[in-house]
Design a protein around this motif. Sequence first.
Motif, PDB file in Angstrom:
ATOM      1  N   ILE A   1      -5.556   0.901  -4.005  1.00 28.57           N
ATOM      2  CA  ILE A   1      -5.796   1.220  -2.835  1.00 28.57           C
ATOM      3  C   ILE A   1      -7.074   1.107  -2.233  1.00 28.57           C
ATOM      4  O   ILE A   1      -7.385   0.486  -1.048  1.00 28.57           O
TER       5      ILE A   1
ATOM      6  N   THR B   1       0.708  -1.040  -0.084  1.00 29.14           N
ATOM      7  CA  THR B   1       0.012   0.022  -0.068  1.00 29.14           C
ATOM      8  C   THR B   1       1.072   1.343   0.091  1.00 29.14           C
ATOM      9  O   THR B   1       0.438   2.140  -0.806  1.00 29.14           O
ATOM     10  N   SER B   2       1.849   1.165   0.804  1.00 33.90           N
ATOM     11  CA  SER B   2       2.637   2.458   0.954  1.00 33.90           C
ATOM     12  C   SER B   2       3.426   2.715  -0.648  1.00 33.90           C
ATOM     13  O   SER B   2       3.560   3.859  -0.773  1.00 33.90           O
TER      14      SER B   2
ATOM     15  N   ARG C   1      -4.013   3.365  -9.658  1.00 33.83           N
ATOM     16  CA  ARG C   1      -3.515   3.178  -8.513  1.00 33.83           C
ATOM     17  C   ARG C   1      -4.665   3.455  -7.294  1.00 33.83           C
ATOM     18  O   ARG C   1      -4.650   3.141  -6.172  1.00 33.83           O
TER      19      ARG C   1
ATOM     20  N   CYS D   1       2.421   1.707  -3.446  1.00 33.90           N
ATOM     21  CA  CYS D   1       1.478   2.193  -4.411  1.00 33.90           C
ATOM     22  C   CYS D   1       1.044   3.711  -4.002  1.00 33.90           C
ATOM     23  O   CYS D   1       0.939   4.616  -4.740  1.00 33.90           O
ATOM     24  N   GLY D   2       1.014   4.218  -2.826  1.00 33.56           N
ATOM     25  CA  GLY D   2       0.564   5.492  -2.556  1.00 33.56           C
ATOM     26  C   GLY D   2       1.787   6.230  -2.883  1.00 33.56           C
ATOM     27  O   GLY D   2       1.436   7.468  -3.315  1.00 33.56           O
ATOM     28  N   ILE D   3       2.888   5.998  -2.544  1.00 33.36           N
ATOM     29  CA  ILE D   3       4.004   7.032  -3.063  1.00 33.36           C
ATOM     30  C   ILE D   3       4.147   7.211  -4.258  1.00 33.36           C
ATOM     31  O   ILE D   3       4.257   8.102  -4.970  1.00 33.36           O
ATOM     32  N   ALA D   4       4.170   6.028  -5.119  1.00 33.89           N
ATOM     33  CA  ALA D   4       4.083   6.248  -6.613  1.00 33.89           C
ATOM     34  C   ALA D   4       3.125   7.085  -7.134  1.00 33.89           C
ATOM     35  O   ALA D   4       3.153   7.789  -7.992  1.00 33.89           O
ATOM     36  N   MET D   5       1.885   6.956  -6.540  1.00 35.61           N
ATOM     37  CA  MET D   5       0.588   7.713  -6.977  1.00 35.61           C
ATOM     38  C   MET D   5       0.763   8.941  -6.400  1.00 35.61           C
ATOM     39  O   MET D   5       0.749  10.098  -7.520  1.00 35.61           O
TER      40      MET D   5
ATOM     41  N   LEU E   1      -3.700   7.544   2.379  1.00 36.47           N
ATOM     42  CA  LEU E   1      -3.481   7.825   0.981  1.00 36.47           C
ATOM     43  C   LEU E   1      -4.450   8.268   0.197  1.00 36.47           C
ATOM     44  O   LEU E   1      -4.441   9.280  -0.615  1.00 36.47           O
TER      45      LEU E   1
END
Lengths: 249, 487, 86
Positions: free
Chosen positions: B108, A77-78, B104, A80-84, B141
């Motif tokens: 999530i 998750t982290s 993405r 994916c979130g950072i890439a987002m 996020l």
Amino acid sequence: MSKSCFLRIVTFLLCLALGWQFWKGILALEPTQIIIGPAAHYIESAAEETGATNIVAAILFDYRALDTLGEASVIYTSVCGIAMLFAKSKFKISSTGLSFIVKRGVSFIIPFLLLYAAGIVLMGHISPGGGFQGGAVFATATILFCIVYGSGFEAVMIKPKTKELIESSGALMFVLIGFVGLWTGAGFLANIAAGYPKGEVGRFLSGGSIPLLNIAVGMKVSAGLSTIFYSMIKLLEFEVTKHPGVKNK
Amino acid sequence: MISLLTVLIPLTWAFLIPLIHIFRKTWLKRAILLFGIAVFFVTISAAISGWKQSALSFLGGWPAELGIVLIVDKLSAAFLFLSAIGGGAAFLASYGRLKEGPWRYYVIFFLLQASMNGVLITGDIFNLYVFYEVFSLAAYLLVAFTISWQAIEAGLKYLVLGTIGAFFILLGIAYIFMATGSLNMAVLSLVLPHIPNEALTVIAASLLIGLFIKIGAFPVHFWLPDAHSSAQTAVSALLSGVVVKVSIYTLLRLSLLLFLETKPAVFTVITVVGTLSVLGGHLMALRQEDIKRLLAYSTVAQIGYVLIGVGTGMAAGISAAFFHAINHMFMKVGLFIAAGHIAEDMKTRNIYDLRGLYHHRRWFVIVFSLLTAAIVGIHPLGGFMSKWYLMLAATKAGNVIPALALAFGTVISAFYYMRVLSFFYSSGDPPPRQTYPYWNLAIAGACALCCVFLGIVPLVPSLWKLVSDIGLNAVDTAEYISTMLSK
Amino acid sequence: MSALFYSFVCFFLILTALVASEIKDILSAVISLSVFSVLLAIAFVALQAPDVALTQAVISSGLITSLFLVAYSQTQKEGRRENDEE
């Protein structure tokens, strides 16, 4: 200035009070000489029941494997979130590489570093280590690439899409290995009961599904952490022409 | 086995979406829609099968003391139902607005759903913490998804305060493990009465502080207004509607299983915090001019209502708390979707600039009025019924002051909601814009209809029996323990 | 191991943590955090937990420090960065 000093003192006293409460809570428990609870069972029979001599690996990947799936999902998750969050940004001055001596020196070390990482991942069931640690060392190797050779070099050697592929494949591999257990009726993420070969305790080929899960987690963690680092130093345009083997995007 | 699939299926979809994006980008649109619908149906069927008979899943084949066990009893089944509907509505709202563009976001989103279901069905306290962290991280996020400075600041505030809360919860779990050596909640329920009292105080205090920070109860709610108002429409609806309820489920399960006989003071603390949240939330909402922030403060107050119900510690209170939770989910999801759509359409969130909305957004304002009437507590709608039962339960448990606070809070909420509606119905002349998406209107309208339906539920004895069964099952910890340790 | 060793490690853990949270210069704070992680890894080895020590050493004092330094370096350069956010 005195208001912030006052706040600091109050915060410090609050932290002390909190620490004292926790200390009092610990003191109230009398220390036991024998180990109680499931830990006793793990210590006695982890080796025969799971085939792995590293009890921590047995607990992580056999008795409480769903927790490991959850932890790997946290990393997923982290990443994916950072890439987002960094998807649209590129940074102009990233790493352009260090001097020639450093490059030659590191090029001698890198194979041993990768071998060390692979060793930690693959031998997770017989010696301390496992997927998380080995994956982190792999990611450290790619960070070294970025620092020493420049981020352009690293982006060409291992493309970001390849990293996404490795990460998702590692995650899916974990779930599929678990599904085998569900299919044979022994429960999700079952190890010996699902038919994985136990092998001889202490040898390299032992432990049932534990080495496979280690490899899956290693893939996921290494690709994920490397993606995090790369998202933060993406290159806008190439400004260096000194290193060989770097093609223009 | 199907309870396990409620966690595994969204998790697998979340891992598959990047692969589909790399290899076959054209399949992505249909794939995401199919995934969302599949998750909805799997969760509903797990809820139904868990309702009829408590379903156990022993992971890896290990018995309850050694490994992790997933258990779905009536309380979990009810909350699974809530999470399925809330998650489904938010998925439809976000799919309608974003289509399949930001893949993405969907990764999530599915991880959020998988981990929420995981929290609801697990029977092991450390596993609870792991899944709790996954969905908290996904929530942080999603709040920051729009990458405007407001959203990032709100997400950062949520991240920092949420991590502090998680730290306290982990500290409580570490204490529990140090004191007893086991992590299964049924085993803990049997073993915890034998621990010295000071250790129990520390454990209860750490867990309560951590959970209150995560729930957003009054003294430590500071992240909630920013996070719920700066997020996108569908994400606000999901956060206010479902994520908060999952946190309340965690509080409910832990306090019932671990602290019911050993430390009843925990329930008094929960009631006090609930009362403070009611008063604080409503009073802060009075001063708001931003419509989404007003709705977020209203969430704080409604959480207070549910906490008053939980704090009674009796079956009637817990049934009333769940009934109010499901009512609030429908009302808030509808309100956030309607308000969010209006805010995005008119490009402003200030209610002074939204004067005269009735004349060109007629159906939205009507749905909004219906939902407002429900949340304030006008008679035949769901909000009135749930508040009525909450007051009954609180008075029966002897907590008269919370019941009075509840009534007082309802009056205050009527005041600020009527102020918003008076702005909508007054005359003004902003330029009408003709983008008229029926999608969001349909979802908000469906939520309003469900509120009307839920208002009728207490009057039908067979349906009300379903709700009161939840409370009876929740308090019956002996049955939970015997089901878990039967193998 | 002896109590002296443990008290030494604990004292320096508290010291580096205080330095990391109170000092004004961000670079010094990040380095202090890295020292904290190394000391914690040593403490884990002394408590006979090699897996945890390995994880702590690699991830916290290796990766986390480098990520902090990257974030620090990216936010210190004004005017030389072109990106669409903020």
